[in-house]
Motif scaffolding. Structure first.
Motif, PDB file in Angstrom:
ATOM      1  N   SER A  18       5.726  -8.866  -0.347  1.00 15.94           N
ATOM      2  CA  SER A  18       5.473  -7.669   0.463  1.00 15.94           C
ATOM      3  C   SER A  18       6.100  -6.415  -0.130  1.00 15.94           C
ATOM      4  CB  SER A  18       5.993  -7.894   1.878  1.00 15.94           C
ATOM      5  OG  SER A  18       5.261  -8.920   2.501  1.00 15.94           O
ATOM      6  N   LEU A  24      -0.441  -6.268  -2.207  1.00 15.43           N
ATOM      7  CA  LEU A  24      -0.932  -6.164  -0.828  1.00 15.43           C
ATOM      8  C   LEU A  24      -2.347  -5.577  -0.799  1.00 15.43           C
ATOM      9  CD1 LEU A  24       2.197  -4.950   1.187  1.00 15.43           C
ATOM     10  CD2 LEU A  24       1.489  -7.259   0.565  1.00 15.43           C
ATOM     11  N   LYS A  28      -6.602  -7.745   0.033  1.00 14.81           N
ATOM     12  CA  LYS A  28      -7.721  -7.363   0.904  1.00 14.81           C
ATOM     13  C   LYS A  28      -9.063  -7.825   0.339  1.00 14.81           C
ATOM     14  CE  LYS A  28      -5.283  -3.155   2.360  1.00 14.81           C
ATOM     15  NZ  LYS A  28      -5.295  -1.672   2.336  1.00 14.81           N
ATOM     16  N   ALA A  58       0.895  -3.874   7.065  1.00 17.06           N
ATOM     17  CA  ALA A  58      -0.302  -4.582   6.603  1.00 17.06           C
ATOM     18  C   ALA A  58      -0.979  -5.327   7.755  1.00 17.06           C
ATOM     19  CB  ALA A  58       0.062  -5.548   5.482  1.00 17.06           C
ATOM     20  N   TYR A  64      -7.789  -6.380   6.596  1.00 22.42           N
ATOM     21  CA  TYR A  64      -7.827  -7.661   5.900  1.00 22.42           C
ATOM     22  C   TYR A  64      -8.930  -8.594   6.419  1.00 22.42           C
ATOM     23  CZ  TYR A  64      -3.526  -6.338   3.539  1.00 22.42           C
ATOM     24  OH  TYR A  64      -2.600  -5.695   2.763  1.00 22.42           O
TER      25      TYR A  64
END
Length: 290
Positions: A18, A24, A28, A58, A64
Motif C-alpha cells: 500500500s 495500487l 485496478k 483505495a 476497483y
C-alpha cells in the motif's frame, strides 16, 4: 456450506504494497478476484502511516470494480495494530486481514474490537494462520466467530517456525495445510493457499496451484501480477468439469427410478452436490467476468 450458496470466487488474491502508488493503480486493471492492500510485511516502518492512508483511500475510491478488497493490518504485537484496525474499520473494506491469529481468544478479541470501532456488517475478518500452534488449533480459530469467513495460509512463516525448507511438493508443511483445510471445511469457511515465492518459476508456481486445487483450497494468495492468470485457470472448473456437472444434474433431474447413471457411472447425492458446487463456481466466475 454457507459459502456454496452465495459463492464468491477467490481464485487469485493478490498482495499489493500500500506504500506503492503505482502498484495500487495497476491493481485496478488486473483480473484478480481479490486484493490484499498490505500494511504489514511489504511496507517499511517509515512508510506505515502513509500506506495506511493509501489503503483506506483505495477501498473507499470505488475504482476497483468487482474485485474483493481487503486490508492486511499489522499484527497485534506491533505499535501500529490498534490504529490500523481503527482506520480500516472506518474505511469499511470487504475484510480485515490479520496476521498470526493463533487462538479462538484472538479471534474474539478482534471481533470485539471491530464492533467497538463500528466496522460495517459487510466488513469480515480474514485470519492468517501461519504457526504450528495455529495449525493445531485451526478448528477452534475457524469456529470462533461467524464474522471470520476466510482462513489465509501463511506458509512462509510456517516453514520458518518449523525450521523447515521450501521444497517442491511442500512435504514439510502438508500436515499443517491439511489440518487447516479440515478446520475450514468442518466449519464452513473459505481457505486460501499461501504464496509461491519464486515469481520467475512459472512451472513450479503452476504445479503448486494444481496441488492446492487438488487438496481443496478455494484459491491462492499471490505476490506478483504475473501469477494471476495461472491461479485463475487452476482454481476454475475446466470445460470438461462443467460439462460433466451439467450432465450429472440433468440425469438426476430426469430420473424415473432410484438408480441413475451418467456416462456409465452411478450417480448419488454426493455427486449431485459436487456438480452443483462446480456450476456455482463456474457461474460466479462468469458473472465476475461479465
Amino acid at each position: 456450506m454457507p459459502e456454496s450458496a452465495q459463492f464468491r470466487p477467490r481464485r487469485s488474491v493478490l498482495y499489493m504494497p500500500s506504500s506503492n502508488a503505482k502498484a495500487l493503480e495497476k491493481a485496478k486493471t488486473l483480473p484478480v478476484d481479490g486484493i490484499i492492500f498490505d500494511l504489514e510485511d511489504a511496507v517499511a516502518p517509515d512508510d506505515k502511516l502513509t500506506a495506511r492512508d493509501a489503503a483506506c483511500a483505495a477501498v473507499r475510491s470505488g475504482e476497483y470494480g468487482r474485485r474483493e478488497l481487503t486490508i492486511r493490518i499489522n499484527g497485534a504485537d506491533t505499535e501500529w495494530h490498534a490504529d490500523d484496525l481503527a482506520a480500516v474499520c472506518a474505511a469499511g473494506p470487504d475484510a480485515v486481514v490479520v496476521p498470526k491469529v493463533d487462538s479462538a481468544d484472538a479471534v474474539l478479541a478482534l471481533v470485539d474490537a471491530m464492533a467497538r470501532h463500528d466496522a460495517p456488517e459487510h466488513t469480515k475478518l480474514w485470519a492468517m494462520v501461519e504457526t504450528p500452534y495455529a495449525m493445531l488449533h485451526a478448528e477452534e480459530i475457524a469456529a470462533a466467530s461467524e464474522r471470520l469467513t476466510v482462513l489465509v495460509m501463511g506458509t512462509n512463516d510456517l516453514v520458518k517456525e518449523l525450521y523447515a525448507e521450501h521444497v517442491p511438493g511442500r512435504a514439510p508443511v502438508l500436515t499443517g495445510l491439511s489440518l487447516a483445510l479440515l478446520a475450514a471445511r468442518a466449519t464452513g469457511k473459505v481457505i486460501i493457499d499461501g504464496v509461491y515465492n519464486d515469481v520467475k518459476n512459472v512451472e513450479g508456481f503452476l504445479a503448486e496451484c494444481e496441488q492446492g486445487r487438488q487438496m481443496g483450497f478455494d484459491g491462492k494468495t499471490l505476490i506478483h501480477p504475473g501469477q494471476v492468470e495461472g491461479a485463475n485457470a487452476a482454481f476454475a472448473p475446466n470445460e470438461k468439469a462443467v460439462e460433466d456437472a451439467r450432465g450429472i444434474l440433468s440425469a438426476w433431474e430426469s430420473r424415473t427410478t432410484g438408480v441413475v447413471t451418467y456416462n456409465g457411472r452411478m450417480v448419488e447425492n454426493l455427486h449431485v452436490e459436487s456438480a452443483q458446487r462446480t456450476l456455482s463456481i463456474h457461474e460466479a466466475i462468469e458473472a465476475l467476468q461479465g
